[in-house]
Design a protein around this motif. Structure first.
Motif, PDB file in Angstrom:
ATOM      1  N   ALA A  75       0.846  -1.188   0.000  1.00  0.00           N
ATOM      2  CA  ALA A  75       0.000   0.000   0.000  1.00  0.00           C
ATOM      3  C   ALA A  75       0.887   1.245   0.000  1.00  0.00           C
ATOM      4  CB  ALA A  75      -0.904   0.006   1.234  1.00  0.00           C
ATOM      5  N   TRP A  76       0.648   2.122  -0.965  1.00  0.00           N
ATOM      6  CA  TRP A  76       1.449   3.350  -1.079  1.00  0.00           C
ATOM      7  C   TRP A  76       0.811   4.525  -0.355  1.00  0.00           C
ATOM      8  CZ3 TRP A  76       6.054   2.146  -2.705  1.00  0.00           C
ATOM      9  CH2 TRP A  76       6.220   1.113  -3.657  1.00  0.00           C
ATOM     10  N   HIS A  77      -0.449   4.389   0.021  1.00  0.00           N
ATOM     11  CA  HIS A  77      -1.160   5.419   0.789  1.00  0.00           C
ATOM     12  C   HIS A  77      -1.177   6.778   0.085  1.00  0.00           C
ATOM     13  CE1 HIS A  77      -1.424   2.611   4.071  1.00  0.00           C
ATOM     14  NE2 HIS A  77      -0.119   2.472   4.100  1.00  0.00           N
ATOM     15  N   GLY A  78      -1.061   6.779  -1.229  1.00  0.00           N
ATOM     16  CA  GLY A  78      -1.110   8.030  -1.962  1.00  0.00           C
ATOM     17  C   GLY A  78       0.069   8.951  -1.720  1.00  0.00           C
ATOM     18  N   VAL A  79       1.163   8.428  -1.169  1.00  0.00           N
ATOM     19  CA  VAL A  79       2.338   9.261  -0.897  1.00  0.00           C
ATOM     20  C   VAL A  79       3.019   9.604  -2.219  1.00  0.00           C
ATOM     21  CG1 VAL A  79       4.617   9.356   0.210  1.00  0.00           C
ATOM     22  CG2 VAL A  79       2.675   8.291   1.392  1.00  0.00           C
ATOM     23  N   PRO A  80       3.156  10.868  -2.555  1.00  0.00           N
ATOM     24  CA  PRO A  80       3.772  11.250  -3.834  1.00  0.00           C
ATOM     25  C   PRO A  80       5.185  10.695  -3.976  1.00  0.00           C
ATOM     26  CG  PRO A  80       2.713  13.146  -2.804  1.00  0.00           C
ATOM     27  CD  PRO A  80       2.705  12.042  -1.787  1.00  0.00           C
ATOM     28  N   GLY A  81       5.452  10.096  -5.129  1.00  0.00           N
ATOM     29  CA  GLY A  81       6.781   9.595  -5.441  1.00  0.00           C
ATOM     30  C   GLY A  81       7.113   8.234  -4.878  1.00  0.00           C
ATOM     31  N   ALA A  82       6.266   7.686  -4.005  1.00  0.00           N
ATOM     32  CA  ALA A  82       6.597   6.407  -3.362  1.00  0.00           C
ATOM     33  C   ALA A  82       6.671   5.273  -4.385  1.00  0.00           C
ATOM     34  CB  ALA A  82       5.577   6.088  -2.272  1.00  0.00           C
ATOM     35  N   ALA A  83       5.652   5.140  -5.220  1.00  0.00           N
ATOM     36  CA  ALA A  83       5.642   4.047  -6.195  1.00  0.00           C
ATOM     37  C   ALA A  83       6.757   4.194  -7.222  1.00  0.00           C
ATOM     38  CB  ALA A  83       4.285   4.002  -6.900  1.00  0.00           C
ATOM     39  N   GLU A  84       7.166   5.432  -7.510  1.00  0.00           N
ATOM     40  CA  GLU A  84       8.192   5.665  -8.522  1.00  0.00           C
ATOM     41  C   GLU A  84       9.613   5.448  -7.984  1.00  0.00           C
ATOM     42  OE1 GLU A  84       4.505   7.684  -9.532  1.00  0.00           O
ATOM     43  OE2 GLU A  84       5.787   7.823  -7.748  1.00  0.00           O
ATOM     44  N   HIS A  85       9.850   5.794  -6.725  1.00  0.00           N
ATOM     45  CA  HIS A  85      11.223   5.827  -6.220  1.00  0.00           C
ATOM     46  C   HIS A  85      11.545   4.776  -5.157  1.00  0.00           C
ATOM     47  CE1 HIS A  85      11.994   9.501  -8.424  1.00  0.00           C
ATOM     48  NE2 HIS A  85      10.914  10.064  -7.892  1.00  0.00           N
ATOM     49  N   ALA A  86      10.546   4.139  -4.586  1.00  0.00           N
ATOM     50  CA  ALA A  86      10.806   3.183  -3.496  1.00  0.00           C
ATOM     51  C   ALA A  86      10.708   1.743  -3.986  1.00  0.00           C
ATOM     52  CB  ALA A  86       9.825   3.414  -2.354  1.00  0.00           C
ATOM     53  N   TYR A  87      11.407   0.861  -3.281  1.00  0.00           N
ATOM     54  CA  TYR A  87      11.356  -0.577  -3.551  1.00  0.00           C
ATOM     55  C   TYR A  87      10.387  -1.229  -2.565  1.00  0.00           C
ATOM     56  CZ  TYR A  87      15.607  -0.216  -6.431  1.00  0.00           C
ATOM     57  OH  TYR A  87      16.523   0.094  -7.402  1.00  0.00           O
ATOM     58  N   PRO A  88       9.257  -1.778  -3.048  1.00  0.00           N
ATOM     59  CA  PRO A  88       8.375  -2.525  -2.150  1.00  0.00           C
ATOM     60  C   PRO A  88       8.935  -3.923  -1.916  1.00  0.00           C
ATOM     61  CG  PRO A  88       7.509  -2.598  -4.372  1.00  0.00           C
ATOM     62  CD  PRO A  88       8.744  -1.732  -4.431  1.00  0.00           C
ATOM     63  N   VAL A  89       8.321  -4.659  -0.988  1.00  0.00           N
ATOM     64  CA  VAL A  89       8.815  -6.009  -0.693  1.00  0.00           C
ATOM     65  C   VAL A  89       8.696  -6.920  -1.906  1.00  0.00           C
ATOM     66  CG1 VAL A  89       8.435  -5.886   1.790  1.00  0.00           C
ATOM     67  CG2 VAL A  89       6.559  -6.600   0.302  1.00  0.00           C
ATOM     68  N   GLU A  90       7.735  -6.647  -2.794  1.00  0.00           N
ATOM     69  CA  GLU A  90       7.590  -7.464  -3.999  1.00  0.00           C
ATOM     70  C   GLU A  90       8.803  -7.330  -4.926  1.00  0.00           C
ATOM     71  OE1 GLU A  90       3.307  -6.105  -2.993  1.00  0.00           O
ATOM     72  OE2 GLU A  90       5.359  -5.351  -2.814  1.00  0.00           O
ATOM     73  N   ARG A  91       9.582  -6.276  -4.750  1.00  0.00           N
ATOM     74  CA  ARG A  91      10.770  -6.063  -5.587  1.00  0.00           C
ATOM     75  C   ARG A  91      12.044  -6.244  -4.771  1.00  0.00           C
ATOM     76  NH1 ARG A  91      10.766  -0.484  -8.108  1.00  0.00           N
ATOM     77  NH2 ARG A  91      12.634  -1.346  -9.109  1.00  0.00           N
ATOM     78  N   ALA A  92      12.028  -7.207  -3.880  1.00  0.00           N
ATOM     79  CA  ALA A  92      13.196  -7.459  -3.034  1.00  0.00           C
ATOM     80  C   ALA A  92      14.429  -7.798  -3.868  1.00  0.00           C
ATOM     81  CB  ALA A  92      12.899  -8.591  -2.047  1.00  0.00           C
TER      82      ALA A  92
END
Length: 362
Positions: free
Chosen positions: A105-122
């Motif tokens: 869940a990105w919670h609508g935080v700007p830039g999170a999906a573009e710049h962060a690595y979620p656990v699915e992309r370990a």
């Protein structure tokens, strides 16, 4: 074998354990695009470059009347008892088991999906950190690694990454307390280990934006060259999109047999389901609840039980690097006991539980 056709959507802890047990009596089609099981509770190890433990799904299904269809389900038609696949085909069923679980869940935080690595992309996070360690020209040198989320996944990631990549400065950010749900002894041990590993802890620091070079937070800017996102998970949206009754968080509402309240021929299990148990309330997401739901559903559909689903918590465990861990004893209603097991003993308990989980999928 009966002529009944059971379709199971999703090959996580709940879906696989339901398919293997139901396949002892009924004809089962398991729909999932992957060929290997994703051991989500070991993703922090993958990010740290440890050997991956991903058994082939075909091996787990051996000896069961289960056909693995490698596809993604794009739509459910509960009224017509069909599922639609990304290939454009459809598949009919007598009973459906929805086990697509949850996602970051990105919670609508700007830039999170573009710049962060979620656990699915370990695995991607691992390669990013490895390339800096090797000093490749295309990668920046080791710098600051920020882990967002003070829950179990965030804590395990921060500890494992700090130990595996000592050249990186690791920090963990949490909107509340890191490990704040543990008993005082349990939380104190988590904080001691993180301090020993050199992890900077930022509590009560909600992240409001993610950029390529840092984080915006409720307490000002925080430097970060790489961001690992472990803030929380959300239910897969397919149940809501398909017209099943869901709670405000998108989790399907189910009865005591884990059947959809609006469509009783659809069983919803794992993180995708809002399961309420007397004396506890709604169960939290995670392997500890998903696996028993899958095992129960398999027994129910194969005629080996007619009782409602029941569940009680017993403990919660964390790995804190390779040499330390925590096993927190808890009451059946998920409240904390005072007793904790820490250090090497805690690590061994966690390792044993992980092995048990893998063996229980069949």
């Amino acid at each position: 074998m009966t002529g009944k056709h059971i379709v199971v959507v999703g090959a996580g802890y709940a879906g696989l354990s339901a398919a293997t047990r139901t396949g002892r009596r009924h004809r089962v089609t398991l729909i999932a695009p992957e060929t290997r099981f994703l051991h989500r509770i070991r993703q922090h190890e993958t990010a740290a470059g440890r050997p991956e433990h991903r058994p082939e799904i075909a091996t787990l299904l051996r000896g069961r009347q289960v056909t693995h269809l490698r596809a993604r389900v794009t739509e459910l038609d509960p009224a017509g008892r069909k599922v639609f696949l990304d290939s454009g085909e459809s598949l009919g069923y007598d009973t459906l088991v929805h086990a697509l679980g949850s996602r970051t869940a990105w919670h609508g935080v700007p830039g999170a999906a573009e710049h962060a690595y979620p656990v699915e992309r370990a695995a991607g996070l691992r390669e990013r950190l490895r390339s800096a360690r090797r000093g490749l020209r295309s990668a920046r040198r080791p710098g600051t690694l920020a882990v967002v989320g003070g829950g179990p996944t965030g804590i395990e990631l921060a500890a494992e990454l700090a130990e595996a990549y000592p050249a990186w400065r690791v920090r963990i950010l949490a909107a509340g307390e890191v490990g704040g749900w543990f008993s005082p002894k349990g939380r104190a041990h988590v904080l001691r280990v993180l301090a020993r590993l050199g992890v900077q802890v930022h509590e009560h620091t909600p992240v409001t934006a993610v950029a390529a070079d840092g984080l915006g937070t409720g307490r000002g800017r925080v430097e970060a060259d790489v961001v690992a996102w472990a803030a929380s998970m959300e239910a897969h949206p397919l149940a809501a999109e398909s017209g099943l009754d869901v709670d405000p968080h998108g989790r399907a509402l189910v009865d005591e047999y884990l059947r959809s309240l609006s469509h009783p021929d659809v069983h919803v299990i794992g993180d995708a389901a809002a399961v309420s148990v007397p004396g506890i309330g709604t169960l939290r997401m995670g392997c500890a609840t998903a696996l028993p739901m899958g095992q129960y559903t398999g027994r129910l559909l194969s005629g080996r039980t007619s009782k409602p689903f029941d569940f009680r918590y017993a403990g919660q465990c964390l790995s804190l690097g390779r040499e330390d861990g925590l096993f927190q004893l808890i009451h059946g209603d998920d409240s904390m006991r005072r007793t904790v097991v820490t250090g090497a003993a805690g690590r061994l308990i966690k390792a044993g539980i992980v092995r048990y989980v893998a063996g229980s999928l069949r």
